[in-house]
Motif scaffolding. Structure first.
Motif, short mmCIF file in Angstrom:
data_model
loop_
_atom_site.label_atom_id
_atom_site.label_comp_id
_atom_site.label_asym_id
_atom_site.label_seq_id
_atom_site.Cartn_x
_atom_site.Cartn_y
_atom_site.Cartn_z
N THR A 1 -3.01 1.22 4.63
CA THR A 1 -2.97 2.47 5.24
C THR A 1 -4.09 2.23 6.35
O THR A 1 -5.17 1.74 6.28
CB THR A 1 -3.30 3.72 4.35
N VAL B 1 0.91 -0.11 9.07
CA VAL B 1 1.03 0.27 7.89
C VAL B 1 2.17 -0.21 7.08
O VAL B 1 3.29 -0.29 7.74
CB VAL B 1 1.15 1.90 8.22
N THR C 1 -0.86 -2.78 -0.02
CA THR C 1 -0.28 -1.83 0.91
C THR C 1 -1.48 -1.51 1.69
O THR C 1 -2.69 -1.15 1.17
CB THR C 1 -0.11 -0.60 -0.36
N ARG D 1 -6.43 4.70 9.19
CA ARG D 1 -7.12 5.90 9.43
C ARG D 1 -7.35 5.82 11.07
O ARG D 1 -7.96 4.83 11.40
CB ARG D 1 -8.54 5.97 8.76
N HIS E 1 -7.45 0.16 2.91
CA HIS E 1 -7.73 1.22 3.59
C HIS E 1 -8.27 0.71 4.82
O HIS E 1 -9.46 0.46 4.63
CB HIS E 1 -8.19 2.40 2.95
N THR F 1 -2.02 1.71 13.64
CA THR F 1 -0.98 2.18 13.02
C THR F 1 0.35 1.84 12.65
O THR F 1 0.66 2.11 11.54
CB THR F 1 -0.99 3.89 13.32
N TYR G 1 -4.63 -2.64 -2.54
CA TYR G 1 -4.65 -1.59 -1.49
C TYR G 1 -5.84 -1.86 -0.47
O TYR G 1 -7.00 -2.34 -0.69
CB TYR G 1 -4.79 0.05 -2.13
#
Lengths: 111, 112
Positions: free
Chosen positions: A108, A84, A106, A110, A12, A81, A10
């Motif tokens: 993501t 993503v 994966t 912010r 972020h 964005t 992951y």
């Protein structure tokens, strides 16, 4: 058997930041491919690398194939964005039609 | 140019039953590969068909079988369904055996 591993699982990221995801194979690959899968979607081909040490760029994405043809990386600059999704690397061994995928990173973002 | 299509979109089967999934390859592509994608995992290669012959097979039991037709469309058949067969089944076409894969939208199979 051949194993393709990806790290991190992951990622972020703050919008505007850069990040890198890494792919490592237990065996030498004839080529490596990268795919992107949006949530609820299917994998979409991004790029293929064939030569040792090859580097290819697609706008903010930079893909690299290692000298030993056992590892690869994807670097994304100025994350948006629209980045993503899950990024998969996948590779073929020589004379083998089995495409082995990693488990994916994966991403993501912010805002 | 027509993309890869798959049918059905979703399917619910009972353990022990048999299922057939269908795929139409992208125009101009002569090779079809099938993948199983469990939730949160990468696609796992099941097998590939080229000129109506199986061209390579992953680590899946013989109850997973397939066909490719003269128009390059393909079927995936799974017999004696098990709960662990629940997954997204992806078909991908390509022009050649180890070229980039163009994936269809997938069939979501649920085995209860």
């Amino acid at each position: 058997g051949q194993q393709v591993m990806q790290i991190p699982q992951y990622q972020h990221v703050q919008e505007g930041e850069d990040f890198t995801t890494y792919c490592n194979s237990s065996t030498t690959l004839s080529n490596i491919q990268w795919y992107k899968q949006r949530p609820g979607g299917h994998p979409v081909f991004l790029i293929q690398l064939v030569k040792s040490g090859e580097v290819k760029k697609q706008k903010r994405l930079t893909f690299q194939f290692g000298e030993a043809k056992k590892n690869s990386s994807l670097h994304i600059t100025a994350t948006q964005t629209t980045d993503v999704g899950t990024y998969f690397c996948a590779g073929y061994r020589s004379n083998d039609y089995k495409l082995s995928f990693g488990a994916g990173t994966t991403v993501t973002v912010r805002a | 140019e027509t993309g890869v299509t798959q049918s059905p979109t979703h399917l619910i089967k009972t353990r022990g039953q048999q299922v057939t999934l269908r795929c139409s390859s992208q125009s101009g592509h002569n090779t079809v590969s099938w993948y199983q994608q469990a939730l949160g995992q990468g696609p796992q290669f099941i097998f590939q068909y080229y000129r109506e012959e199986e061209n390579g097979r992953g680590n899946f039991p013989p109850r997973f079988s397939g066909l490719q037709f003269p128009n390059y469309s393909s079927e995936l058949n799974v017999n004696a369904l098990e709960l662990d067969d629940s997954a997204l089944y992806l078909c991908a076409s390509s022009f050649g055996g180890n070229w980039e894969q163009y994936f269809g939208p997938g069939t979501r199979l649920t085995v209860t």
